[in-house]
Design a protein around this motif. Structure first.
Motif, PDB file in Angstrom:
ATOM      1  N   UNK A  10      40.269  -5.479 -37.711  1.00 50.39           N
ATOM      2  CA  UNK A  10      39.773  -6.450 -36.725  1.00 50.39           C
ATOM      3  C   UNK A  10      38.458  -7.105 -37.147  1.00 50.39           C
ATOM      4  N   UNK A  11      37.770  -6.529 -38.128  1.00 46.68           N
ATOM      5  CA  UNK A  11      36.565  -7.177 -38.652  1.00 46.68           C
ATOM      6  C   UNK A  11      37.011  -8.201 -39.695  1.00 46.68           C
ATOM      7  N   UNK A  12      36.969  -9.476 -39.319  1.00 44.71           N
ATOM      8  CA  UNK A  12      37.597 -10.505 -40.143  1.00 44.71           C
ATOM      9  C   UNK A  12      36.928 -10.686 -41.503  1.00 44.71           C
ATOM     10  N   UNK A  13      35.628 -10.400 -41.596  1.00 47.25           N
ATOM     11  CA  UNK A  13      34.979 -10.525 -42.913  1.00 47.25           C
ATOM     12  C   UNK A  13      35.543  -9.494 -43.890  1.00 47.25           C
ATOM     13  N   UNK A  14      35.816  -8.271 -43.389  1.00 42.20           N
ATOM     14  CA  UNK A  14      36.416  -7.234 -44.232  1.00 42.20           C
ATOM     15  C   UNK A  14      37.865  -7.590 -44.551  1.00 42.20           C
ATOM     16  N   UNK A  15      38.592  -8.036 -43.525  1.00 43.73           N
ATOM     17  CA  UNK A  15      40.001  -8.390 -43.710  1.00 43.73           C
ATOM     18  C   UNK A  15      40.158  -9.518 -44.732  1.00 43.73           C
ATOM     19  N   UNK A  16      39.315 -10.533 -44.624  1.00 40.56           N
ATOM     20  CA  UNK A  16      39.404 -11.662 -45.553  1.00 40.56           C
ATOM     21  C   UNK A  16      39.027 -11.251 -46.970  1.00 40.56           C
ATOM     22  N   UNK A  17      38.031 -10.378 -47.087  1.00 46.70           N
ATOM     23  CA  UNK A  17      37.634  -9.881 -48.404  1.00 46.70           C
ATOM     24  C   UNK A  17      38.804  -9.153 -49.071  1.00 46.70           C
ATOM     25  N   UNK A  18      39.453  -8.265 -48.318  1.00 53.80           N
ATOM     26  CA  UNK A  18      40.600  -7.541 -48.850  1.00 53.80           C
ATOM     27  C   UNK A  18      41.738  -8.500 -49.193  1.00 53.80           C
ATOM     28  N   UNK A  19      41.972  -9.458 -48.311  1.00 57.96           N
ATOM     29  CA  UNK A  19      43.028 -10.453 -48.533  1.00 57.96           C
ATOM     30  C   UNK A  19      42.805 -11.216 -49.840  1.00 57.96           C
TER      31      UNK A  19
END
Length: 231
Positions: A10-19
């Motif tokens: 749910x933390x989009x900065x982490x999600x986008x980094x992983x993506x």
């Protein structure tokens, strides 16, 4: 075809980094920002692996893991808070394949993802034949990934079955936790010896009291063995 990874964060900065990092490494990814969306995407996207945060809106990571495990054996790596040992143990007990502690390095994530995918797909291993062990009221068939206990089929996670097969292949031999990590999980596994304890505990829940001719024994201060009673 690219392997698919579902990122549940749910933390989009982490999600986008992983993506971005995983896509750069050749994986196809999708992001689920909450537990409800995670279950929905798991069914429609059919990922090869799930990166699953614990603290999520709508439905927490434990509930998502339970849903996934009720439907498939898709490998799941839990994302846990730093120092939350109980979270890691709980995840393993509920069927997670590995865990990553936040904050993490993207290189560590990639290494763990590849290691888990190798272990669960059998990549790099020679085709096995005749990997079947039969004891009183127990059949362990590693070729078919099938476990028959007292005449009934049981569906353990793959790593549990591999651990049981490894122990039962050498009856009465004592294995240390580190030996089991090396020989069952592989040298590239990043976890600690508690992983073995958790898997043994889950196996005992399935096997306890089935037969008087064999048992999973703890050798205190050393490790574990599959003990067979000699007539």
């Amino acid at each position: 075809m690219a392997q698919k990874i579902l990122i549940v964060e749910d933390e989009m900065n982490i999600a986008q980094l992983l993506h971005l990092y995983l896509e750069k490494e050749g994986f196809e990814t999708q992001i689920a920002p909450d537990g409800g969306k995670a279950v929905e995407l798991f069914r429609s996207f059919a990922p090869d692996l799930v990166l699953l945060d614990i603290m999520l809106p709508v439905m927490d990571g434990w509930s998502v893991l339970k849903k996934i495990r009720s439907e498939a054996k898709t490998p799941v790596i839990m994302l846990t808070a730093k120092g939350e040992t109980e979270d890691r143990v709980t995840g393993l007990e509920q069927g997670a394949d590995d865990y990553i502690v936040k904050p993490f390095e993207t290189k560590e994530v990639l290494a763990r993802v590849r290691a888990v995918l190798r272990r669960t797909s059998g990549e790099g291993e020679a085709p096995s034949t005749g990997k079947k062990l039969v004891f009183d009221k127990l059949t362990i068939n590693l070729d078919a990934y099938e476990l028959i206990v007292d005449g009934k089929r049981v569906d353990p996670p793959p790593k549990e079955l591999e651990l049981l097969y490894h122990l039962a292949s050498s009856p009465n031999r004592v294995f240390t936790r580190n030996q089991l990590l090396d020989e069952v999980w592989g040298f590239d596994y990043f976890g600690d010896s508690r992983t073995v304890d958790v898997h043994i505990k889950r196996l005992r829940e399935k096997l306890e009291g089935v037969s008087s001719e064999w048992s999973l024994k703890t050798v205190w201060g050393v490790g574990y063995k599959f003990e067979v009673t000699v007539a």
